[in-house]
Design an enzyme around this catalytic site. Structure first.
Site, PDB file in Angstrom:
ATOM      1  N   ARG A   1      10.008  -9.356   5.093  1.00 24.57           N
ATOM      2  CA  ARG A   1      10.040  -8.925   6.502  1.00 24.57           C
ATOM      3  C   ARG A   1      10.997  -9.815   7.269  1.00 24.57           C
ATOM      4  O   ARG A   1      10.953 -11.040   7.137  1.00 24.57           O
ATOM      5  CB  ARG A   1       8.647  -9.049   7.146  1.00 24.57           C
ATOM      6  CG  ARG A   1       7.638  -8.173   6.470  1.00 24.57           C
ATOM      7  CD  ARG A   1       6.311  -8.227   7.199  1.00 24.57           C
ATOM      8  NE  ARG A   1       5.323  -7.452   6.448  1.00 24.57           N
ATOM      9  CZ  ARG A   1       4.076  -7.244   6.850  1.00 24.57           C
ATOM     10  NH1 ARG A   1       3.676  -7.743   8.003  1.00 24.57           N
ATOM     11  NH2 ARG A   1       3.249  -6.534   6.120  1.00 24.57           N
TER      12      ARG A   1
ATOM     13  N   ASN B   1      -6.109  -9.512   6.615  1.00 24.33           N
ATOM     14  CA  ASN B   1      -6.670  -8.423   7.425  1.00 24.33           C
ATOM     15  C   ASN B   1      -7.365  -7.408   6.528  1.00 24.33           C
ATOM     16  O   ASN B   1      -7.295  -7.485   5.294  1.00 24.33           O
ATOM     17  CB  ASN B   1      -5.583  -7.769   8.276  1.00 24.33           C
ATOM     18  CG  ASN B   1      -4.572  -7.047   7.428  1.00 24.33           C
ATOM     19  OD1 ASN B   1      -4.617  -7.080   6.191  1.00 24.33           O
ATOM     20  ND2 ASN B   1      -3.644  -6.387   8.063  1.00 24.33           N
TER      21      ASN B   1
ATOM     22  N   GLU C   1      -2.570  -7.041  -2.507  1.00 21.06           N
ATOM     23  CA  GLU C   1      -3.069  -6.011  -1.606  1.00 21.06           C
ATOM     24  C   GLU C   1      -4.024  -5.067  -2.329  1.00 21.06           C
ATOM     25  O   GLU C   1      -3.604  -4.231  -3.110  1.00 21.06           O
ATOM     26  CB  GLU C   1      -1.931  -5.216  -0.961  1.00 21.06           C
ATOM     27  CG  GLU C   1      -2.529  -4.242   0.044  1.00 21.06           C
ATOM     28  CD  GLU C   1      -1.558  -3.664   1.056  1.00 21.06           C
ATOM     29  OE1 GLU C   1      -0.376  -4.042   1.064  1.00 21.06           O
ATOM     30  OE2 GLU C   1      -2.017  -2.817   1.835  1.00 21.06           O
TER      31      GLU C   1
ATOM     32  N   ARG D   1       4.887 -18.100   8.400  1.00 24.25           N
ATOM     33  CA  ARG D   1       5.590 -16.887   8.851  1.00 24.25           C
ATOM     34  C   ARG D   1       6.986 -16.916   8.252  1.00 24.25           C
ATOM     35  O   ARG D   1       7.880 -17.561   8.748  1.00 24.25           O
ATOM     36  CB  ARG D   1       5.646 -16.792  10.379  1.00 24.25           C
ATOM     37  CG  ARG D   1       6.248 -15.455  10.826  1.00 24.25           C
ATOM     38  CD  ARG D   1       6.174 -15.254  12.315  1.00 24.25           C
ATOM     39  NE  ARG D   1       4.811 -15.107  12.787  1.00 24.25           N
ATOM     40  CZ  ARG D   1       4.103 -13.984  12.690  1.00 24.25           C
ATOM     41  NH1 ARG D   1       4.629 -12.915  12.149  1.00 24.25           N
ATOM     42  NH2 ARG D   1       2.886 -13.931  13.146  1.00 24.25           N
TER      43      ARG D   1
ATOM     44  N   GLU E   1      -3.550 -15.578  11.684  1.00 25.01           N
ATOM     45  CA  GLU E   1      -4.113 -14.436  10.939  1.00 25.01           C
ATOM     46  C   GLU E   1      -3.743 -14.648   9.482  1.00 25.01           C
ATOM     47  O   GLU E   1      -2.582 -14.570   9.123  1.00 25.01           O
ATOM     48  CB  GLU E   1      -3.509 -13.120  11.444  1.00 25.01           C
ATOM     49  CG  GLU E   1      -3.959 -11.935  10.604  1.00 25.01           C
ATOM     50  CD  GLU E   1      -3.082 -10.700  10.748  1.00 25.01           C
ATOM     51  OE1 GLU E   1      -2.517 -10.461  11.827  1.00 25.01           O
ATOM     52  OE2 GLU E   1      -2.970  -9.967   9.737  1.00 25.01           O
TER      53      GLU E   1
ATOM     54  N   ARG F   1      -0.466 -17.660   3.582  1.00 20.31           N
ATOM     55  CA  ARG F   1      -1.324 -17.878   4.753  1.00 20.31           C
ATOM     56  C   ARG F   1      -2.659 -18.533   4.366  1.00 20.31           C
ATOM     57  O   ARG F   1      -3.166 -19.375   5.086  1.00 20.31           O
ATOM     58  CB  ARG F   1      -1.550 -16.567   5.485  1.00 20.31           C
ATOM     59  CG  ARG F   1      -0.252 -15.999   6.042  1.00 20.31           C
ATOM     60  CD  ARG F   1      -0.265 -15.890   7.542  1.00 20.31           C
ATOM     61  NE  ARG F   1       1.030 -15.455   8.032  1.00 20.31           N
ATOM     62  CZ  ARG F   1       1.194 -14.479   8.937  1.00 20.31           C
ATOM     63  NH1 ARG F   1       0.151 -13.849   9.432  1.00 20.31           N
ATOM     64  NH2 ARG F   1       2.400 -14.180   9.361  1.00 20.31           N
TER      65      ARG F   1
ATOM     66  N   CYS G   1      -6.812  -0.764   3.296  1.00 20.21           N
ATOM     67  CA  CYS G   1      -6.225  -1.827   2.505  1.00 20.21           C
ATOM     68  C   CYS G   1      -6.523  -3.153   3.154  1.00 20.21           C
ATOM     69  O   CYS G   1      -6.968  -3.217   4.292  1.00 20.21           O
ATOM     70  CB  CYS G   1      -4.719  -1.611   2.366  1.00 20.21           C
ATOM     71  SG  CYS G   1      -3.887  -1.424   3.939  1.00 20.21           S
TER      72      CYS G   1
ATOM     73  N   CYS H   1       0.789  -1.245   0.000  1.00 22.52           N
ATOM     74  CA  CYS H   1       0.000   0.000   0.000  1.00 22.52           C
ATOM     75  C   CYS H   1       0.822   1.296   0.000  1.00 22.52           C
ATOM     76  O   CYS H   1       0.413   2.259  -0.644  1.00 22.52           O
ATOM     77  CB  CYS H   1      -1.032  -0.009   1.122  1.00 22.52           C
ATOM     78  SG  CYS H   1      -0.339  -0.196   2.767  1.00 22.52           S
TER      79      CYS H   1
ATOM     80  N   ASP I   1      -8.976  -8.627  11.738  1.00 21.41           N
ATOM     81  CA  ASP I   1      -8.153  -9.752  11.308  1.00 21.41           C
ATOM     82  C   ASP I   1      -9.043 -10.952  10.993  1.00 21.41           C
ATOM     83  O   ASP I   1     -10.045 -11.173  11.660  1.00 21.41           O
ATOM     84  CB  ASP I   1      -7.195 -10.172  12.436  1.00 21.41           C
ATOM     85  CG  ASP I   1      -5.977  -9.275  12.517  1.00 21.41           C
ATOM     86  OD1 ASP I   1      -5.806  -8.412  11.630  1.00 21.41           O
ATOM     87  OD2 ASP I   1      -5.191  -9.438  13.470  1.00 21.41           O
TER      88      ASP I   1
ATOM     89  N   GLU J   1      11.587 -11.689  10.094  1.00 16.82           N
ATOM     90  CA  GLU J   1      10.759 -12.212  11.185  1.00 16.82           C
ATOM     91  C   GLU J   1      11.580 -12.849  12.287  1.00 16.82           C
ATOM     92  O   GLU J   1      11.048 -13.171  13.356  1.00 16.82           O
ATOM     93  CB  GLU J   1       9.727 -13.226  10.645  1.00 16.82           C
ATOM     94  CG  GLU J   1       8.718 -12.642   9.667  1.00 16.82           C
ATOM     95  CD  GLU J   1       7.578 -11.872  10.359  1.00 16.82           C
ATOM     96  OE1 GLU J   1       7.595 -11.736  11.592  1.00 16.82           O
ATOM     97  OE2 GLU J   1       6.679 -11.400   9.642  1.00 16.82           O
TER      98      GLU J   1
HETATM   99  P1  ATP Z   1       1.427 -10.951  12.093  1.00 10.25           P
HETATM  100  O1  ATP Z   1       0.770 -10.369  13.313  1.00 10.25           O
HETATM  101  O2  ATP Z   1       1.050 -12.366  11.811  1.00 10.25           O
HETATM  102  O3  ATP Z   1       2.909 -10.688  12.037  1.00 10.25           O
HETATM  103  P2  ATP Z   1       0.999  -8.586  10.668  1.00 10.25           P
HETATM  104  O4  ATP Z   1       0.015  -7.873  11.517  1.00 10.25           O
HETATM  105  O5  ATP Z   1       2.421  -8.237  10.724  1.00 10.25           O
HETATM  106  O6  ATP Z   1       0.821 -10.153  10.864  1.00 10.25           O
HETATM  107  P3  ATP Z   1       0.057  -7.269   8.379  1.00 10.25           P
HETATM  108  O7  ATP Z   1       1.129  -6.275   8.321  1.00 10.25           O
HETATM  109  O8  ATP Z   1      -1.266  -6.878   8.882  1.00 10.25           O
HETATM  110  O9  ATP Z   1       0.513  -8.543   9.172  1.00 10.25           O
HETATM  111  O10 ATP Z   1      -0.018  -7.957   6.944  1.00 10.25           O
HETATM  112  C1  ATP Z   1      -1.217  -8.398   6.390  1.00 10.25           C
HETATM  113  C2  ATP Z   1      -1.146  -9.811   5.882  1.00 10.25           C
HETATM  114  O11 ATP Z   1       0.130 -10.133   5.312  1.00 10.25           O
HETATM  115  C3  ATP Z   1      -1.331 -10.844   6.953  1.00 10.25           C
HETATM  116  O12 ATP Z   1      -2.682 -11.016   7.259  1.00 10.25           O
HETATM  117  C4  ATP Z   1      -0.741 -12.050   6.294  1.00 10.25           C
HETATM  118  O13 ATP Z   1      -1.652 -12.604   5.363  1.00 10.25           O
HETATM  119  C5  ATP Z   1       0.434 -11.501   5.524  1.00 10.25           C
HETATM  120  N1  ATP Z   1       1.700 -11.621   6.264  1.00 10.25           N
HETATM  121  C6  ATP Z   1       2.236 -10.732   7.122  1.00 10.25           C
HETATM  122  N2  ATP Z   1       3.432 -11.157   7.592  1.00 10.25           N
HETATM  123  C7  ATP Z   1       3.652 -12.362   6.998  1.00 10.25           C
HETATM  124  C8  ATP Z   1       4.723 -13.322   7.051  1.00 10.25           C
HETATM  125  N3  ATP Z   1       5.793 -13.115   7.802  1.00 10.25           N
HETATM  126  N4  ATP Z   1       4.627 -14.435   6.313  1.00 10.25           N
HETATM  127  C9  ATP Z   1       3.551 -14.646   5.522  1.00 10.25           C
HETATM  128  N5  ATP Z   1       2.513 -13.790   5.429  1.00 10.25           N
HETATM  129  C10 ATP Z   1       2.549 -12.658   6.142  1.00 10.25           C
HETATM  130 ZN    ZN Z   2      -1.624  -1.913   3.543  1.00  7.32          ZN
HETATM  131 MG    MG Z   3       4.087  -9.052  11.684  1.00  7.76          MG
END
Ligand code: ATP
Ligand code: ZN
Ligand code: MG
Length: 504
Positions: free
Chosen positions: A338, A439, A357, A349, A436, A470, A463, A308, A418, A340
């Site tokens: 990311r 979202n 998006e 994850r 999750e 996931r 967004c 976004c 979520d 993680e």
């Molecule tokens: P989480 O709490 O699980 O870390 P987030 O709040 O960081 O998620 P958002 O930034 O809201 O995630 O991202 C929206 C979507 O992106 C999530 O619902 C998920 O589908 C996907 N997503 C986010 N982080 C990951 C990841 N590390 N691996 C796979 N998919 C991801």
């Molecule tokens: Zn966004």
């Molecule tokens: Mg996260």
């Protein structure tokens, strides 16, 4: 609030003969410009209480209250000195240095622990009374509002001490009810055993072989056919490298710098400059890190974290015509990265994932209507096609629950919900963490941050992150990886899985 500031003003010439003029300027300022902004009938403002001339420098001491803060007062004084001294002595103020700055303020609550903030030399707290000593701030930093930001940062850090370790706000909105759960295996492990995916080549990344790639693409196809196309979203293709100024505007730069993957550029493309590095690579069969570091810039961009920000950036300072509202766009071209770290698990994850998006911009009414339509389409997918056991929850990160953020209007619109799926391999419904898998948000901050307007009403934006890994993890965790056991509608859309490779 009480302010006490010692500053050194450097002039372009000797001040020895100008003592009287300096006193006069100070006396006039004390009565006039240093009192501007003080409400009628209130005894307040800023006052120069002491000064000392030494060659071409003037030391001054200012005390003030919240009506005219001392760091604003010193900038007003500089201007007046330049005017007054310029006329008579043809000299002006070259530079203002802050020697020390003491700020006394009352806090909403006592810190629980020690607090450190840049530029703060000393911080004393007694109950809710706080004394902050700042040192060596430049004039530029004063006029760029550093002082307010330093104080805000102190307050923010105190607030953070109160919500550390607390749960996020979580409210159930909807639950699908129990569904057929076909097994309780971890789908990542099972796919790896069958050779559908391969871990790597680095941490948190996967290589999707034909069978797994097909499933992810089916998920993408479903999202497109059942959600984006019916709601008339239009596709865009964006860059996967995001410059820091865009993330400054969205807040990612201060929010998640510890999760970003950073990108460097070569400082030159001249092969001659790279020759030595190439020699080393050829001889040692290794990449000499130190040498490489000399040939690249410090990071200037990060790899896409969410799609976004660049979509909002693309509309920065634009006025959107009524007939283009609501704006409905989506990107599916760019993967997100990311860091993680310890949280990595399976395909759900990961450090590099694939998302669609959708981003929407419109009036409050338009977005509230769209939100309902999106939820309706998503519900159709998760109920009728994937047949998941899932739920919707309203979540708010803890900082959003603090008073005083503009989360209040945002909350009114929607905030974030979520979509979570039960993951049988993790344990029972009640006591395991659900995943999750998606979202959906609606809020105002990004149209504000990027100054995106319509001709009439204020615009909101939002967004929804459709995570393909996931969706896949949730589906396989509940329905297993034997295609003949999958729900009929999914089988129809996906067709047969490819044979893949027989590796000996
Ligand atoms: P989480 O709490 O699980 O870390 P987030 O709040 O960081 O998620 P958002 O930034 O809201 O995630 O991202 C929206 C979507 O992106 C999530 O619902 C998920 O589908 C996907 N997503 C986010 N982080 C990951 C990841 N590390 N691996 C796979 N998919 C991801
Ligand atoms: Zn966004
Ligand atoms: Mg996260």
């Amino acid at each position: 609030m009480h302010f006490e500031l010692e500053a050194i003003l450097s002039f372009s010439g000797e001040l020895n003969k100008a003592g009287e003029q300096i006193l006069e300027t100070i006396n006039e300022a004390n009565l006039d410009i240093l009192k501007r902004g003080v409400p009628r009938g209130v005894d307040g403002g800023a006052t120069v209480i002491d000064h000392d001339i030494d060659g071409s420098t003037l030391k001054i001491k200012i005390v003030s209250d919240r009506y005219v803060r001392a760091h604003d007062a010193v900038i007003r004084l500089k201007k007046k000195f330049s005017e007054d001294m310029g006329k008579k002595y043809k000299i002006g103020v070259r530079d203002v240095k802050i020697k020390s700055y003491t700020i006394r303020l009352n806090l909403d609550r006592e810190p629980k622990d020690k607090i450190e903030v840049p530029y703060v030399k000393k911080l004393d707290v007694e109950g809710k009374k706080c004394t902050v000593l700042l040192e060596e701030l430049t004039e530029e930093q004063l006029s760029k509002n550093f002082v307010d930001r330093i104080i805000n940062r102190i307050k923010e850090k105190i607030d953070a001490q109160y919500y550390q370790g607390k749960e996020e706000l979580w409210n159930l909105i909807w639950y699908s009810g129990r569904k057929d759960i076909l097994w309780d295996k971890d789908p990542t492990e099972e796919m790896a055993k069958r050779g559908w995916i391969k871990q790597g080549p680095t941490k948190g990344k996967w290589f999707y072989r034909p069978q797994a790639a097909k499933i992810l693409r089916c998920m993408e196809e479903i999202a497109y056919k059942e959600v984006l196309e019916p709601l008339e979203f239009q596709e865009v293709i964006e860059s996967f490298m995001v410059p820091f100024d865009v993330w400054q505007d969205t807040g990612h730069m201060e929010g998640v710098p510890n999760e970003v993957y950073y990108v460097c550029e070569p400082i030159t493309r001249d092969p001659y400059e790279w020759e030595e590095l190439i020699d080393h690579i050829k001889i040692s069969k290794d990449v000499p890190q130190e040498k490489l570091r000399e040939l690249v810039t410090p990071p200037k961009f990060g790899i896409c974290y969410a799609q976004c920000p660049l979509i909002y950036w693309s509309l920065k300072n634009q006025t959107i015509a009524e007939d283009s509202l609501p704006v409905l766009l989506y990107d599916r071209s760019v993967p997100s990265a990311r860091y993680e770290s310890g949280g990595r698990h399976g395909i759900e994850r990961v450090d590099e994932f694939h998302r669609i998006e959708p981003v929407y911009i419109g009036t409050k009414e338009q977005l509230l209507e769209l939100k309902d339509k999106l939820i309706e389409r998503y519900t159709y997918v998760f109920e009728e096609i994937l047949q998941l056991e899932w739920r919707i929850a309203k979540v708010a990160p803890f900082y959003m629950q603090q008073a005083g953020t503009d989360s209040e209007d945002e909350e009114e619109v929607l905030g974030t919900i979520d979509f979570e799926a039960y993951m049988p391999y993790r344990g029972g419904r009640e006591d395991s963490k659900w995943l999750e898998f998606q979202n959906l948000s609606v809020f105002r901050k990004y149209t504000k941050a990027f100054n995106i307007k319509s001709q009439k009403e204020e615009l909101y934006s939002g967004c929804s992150g459709i995570g393909l890994e996931r969706w896949t993890a949730a589906f396989l965790a509940q329905k297993g990886i034997q295609p003949d056991k999958w729900p009929e509608r999914f089988k129809e859309i996906c067709g047969d899985l490819p044979k893949g490779l027989n590796l000996l």
